[in-house]
Write a protein that holds these residues in place. Structure first.
Motif, PDB file in Angstrom:
ATOM      1  N   SER A  64       1.538  -1.139   0.092  1.00 43.15           N
ATOM      2  CA  SER A  64      -0.438  -0.370   0.256  1.00 43.15           C
ATOM      3  C   SER A  64       1.234   1.381  -0.334  1.00 43.15           C
ATOM      4  N   ASN A  65       2.302   0.816   0.654  1.00 39.50           N
ATOM      5  CA  ASN A  65       2.921   2.279   0.805  1.00 39.50           C
ATOM      6  C   ASN A  65       3.164   2.541  -0.757  1.00 39.50           C
ATOM      7  N   LEU A  66       3.874   1.790  -1.928  1.00 41.29           N
ATOM      8  CA  LEU A  66       4.001   2.010  -2.770  1.00 41.29           C
ATOM      9  C   LEU A  66       3.662   1.667  -4.162  1.00 41.29           C
ATOM     10  N   SER A  67       3.909   2.938  -4.681  1.00 32.14           N
ATOM     11  CA  SER A  67       3.343   2.719  -6.455  1.00 32.14           C
ATOM     12  C   SER A  67       2.437   1.407  -6.698  1.00 32.14           C
ATOM     13  N   THR A  74       9.135   4.186   7.660  1.00 29.31           N
ATOM     14  CA  THR A  74       9.243   2.728   7.536  1.00 29.31           C
ATOM     15  C   THR A  74       8.998   2.213   6.106  1.00 29.31           C
ATOM     16  N   ARG A  75       9.744   1.832   5.555  1.00 30.20           N
ATOM     17  CA  ARG A  75       9.413   1.452   4.248  1.00 30.20           C
ATOM     18  C   ARG A  75      10.002  -0.336   3.776  1.00 30.20           C
ATOM     19  N   VAL A  76       9.177  -0.665   2.752  1.00 30.07           N
ATOM     20  CA  VAL A  76      10.016  -1.786   2.189  1.00 30.07           C
ATOM     21  C   VAL A  76      11.295  -2.044   1.570  1.00 30.07           C
TER      22      VAL A  76
END
Length: 363
Positions: free
Chosen positions: A226-229, A276-278
């Motif tokens: 959900s936090n990537l385009s 926080t990110r993948v």
């Protein structure tokens, strides 16, 4: 095919857990058993952000209870089922029990084994060889393991078999599949997100000879974080090797090296804010050396690190000194001290050493 070899090929749990169960029923080809353990400790493993000081208190160490059953179907086939639940021993409320395992399996000495449900993944039979000590062990495979199938894979279909070459060793093969799903994932105390997971597949190979194993696994599938385009292929190649048997008298060595894409996450500072990110590319390393004495005292040292391969920075690295003592086969005392070797660059934080002193009682 030798049943012991089949069990080794199909069960990642043989690497990471001590199997202790009480058989309550065994008649006419049907068995029923109860197992698990209660594990508590006093330690300094959490940080209280409100007080900005270490929080020393009572902790649980992965306690669980399980029920298992087998039934002889004839013609060499055996059906089995297991349910296992984590115990919330310190707090009341609605989540006193949460599912760890729940599957039905079918095994044959020649044709191998198939299982459906939440189970230890074939990937874990490779990545989990250093996930042994009670107090501090492997972390990177558990980040989102149920959905990615790196530890206990949820909603998984698996098949495994093994070939015995006699004095030339044995070769185990495991494959698994997980269907599409959406799930809420908690990456940190401040970030909970909904991800969409596509079909996932994995394969694992385990070769054993003269007390030595060499292992490889590949795990892949698309994930819409959900936090990537856009949707990304989250995959992992992992290699491992072992010598000896953990807990048995003598030396045990294990090493794990994983090359991951969109499988690990990290919190790093951008200005004053933690984000926080993948991780697009990461490398994970786990090393373990232990020596069990004849008096049941087992001493170990382990090291774990995750690297952001894209930025060439360390997300975290730790090493721990640990001891476990079997007072009886069912009662084990343990102690461990973990040194925070810290991350680098964006991931640099204050050192947070941790310790635990506790006991495990196997049911």
């Amino acid at each position: 095919m030798n049943k012991k070899l089949l069990a080794l090929a199909i069960s990642g749990a043989v690497f990471g857990t001590q199997a202790v169960a009480v058989e309550l029923y065994n008649e006419d080809g049907t068995t029923f058993s109860v197992g698990g353990h209660v594990s508590v400790a006093v330690g300094d493993v959490n940080s209280d952000d409100r007080l900005n000081e270490d929080d020393i208190g009572v902790e649980t160490v992965s306690p669980r209870i399980n029920f298992g059953a087998t039934h002889d179907l004839g013609n060499g086939f055996t059906a089995d089922a297991k349910g296992e639940w984590a115990l919330n021993m310190l707090d009341g409320g609605d989540q006193s029990f949460t599912t760890r395992l729940g599957y039905v399996g079918l095994s044959h000495d020649d044709y191998g084994r198939a299982a459906v449900g939440t189970q230890w993944a074939p990937y874990y039979s490779v990545a989990g060889v250093a996930d042994m000590p009670i107090a501090f062990a492997n972390d990177f495979i558990y980040e989102d393991h149920g959905n990615l199938g790196t530890g206990r894979g949820e909603e998984m279909v698996s098949y495994a078999n093994a070939i015995d070459f006699g004095n030339a060793g044995s070769l185990g093969l495991g494959v698994a599949w997980q269907g599409r799903k959406a799930a809420e994932v908690k990456y940190s105390d401040s970030l909970t997100t909904d991800n969409e997971y596509g079909n996932r597949a994995q394969i694992a190979l385990n070769y054993a000879i003269a007390g030595v194993t060499a292992n490889y696994a590949y795990n892949t599938g698309d994930v819409n974080y959900s936090n990537l385009s856009s949707s990304k292929t989250a995959d992992s190649h992992v290699l491992s090797a072992t010598y000896g048997s953990y807990g048995a008298e003598g030396l045990y060595l294990a090493g794990v090296y994983a090359m991951n894409n969109y499988m690990n996450s990290a919190t790093g500072k951008v200005g004053p804010v933690g984000v926080t990110r993948v991780l697009e590319e990461s490398v994970a390393i786990e090393l373990l050396a232990s020596y069990a004495l004849s008096n049941s005292l087992n001493l170990s040292v382990n090291y774990e690190a995750v690297e952001d391969d894209k930025l060439n920075e360390t997300v975290y690295s730790t090493t721990a000194l640990q001891a476990e003592y079997n007072f009886t086969s069912q009662f084990v005392g343990f102690a461990g001290y973990q040194f925070d070797l810290q991350g680098s660059g964006l991931y640099k934080k204050d050192a947070d050493d941790q310790w635990l002193l506790g006991a495990r009682y196997y049911l």
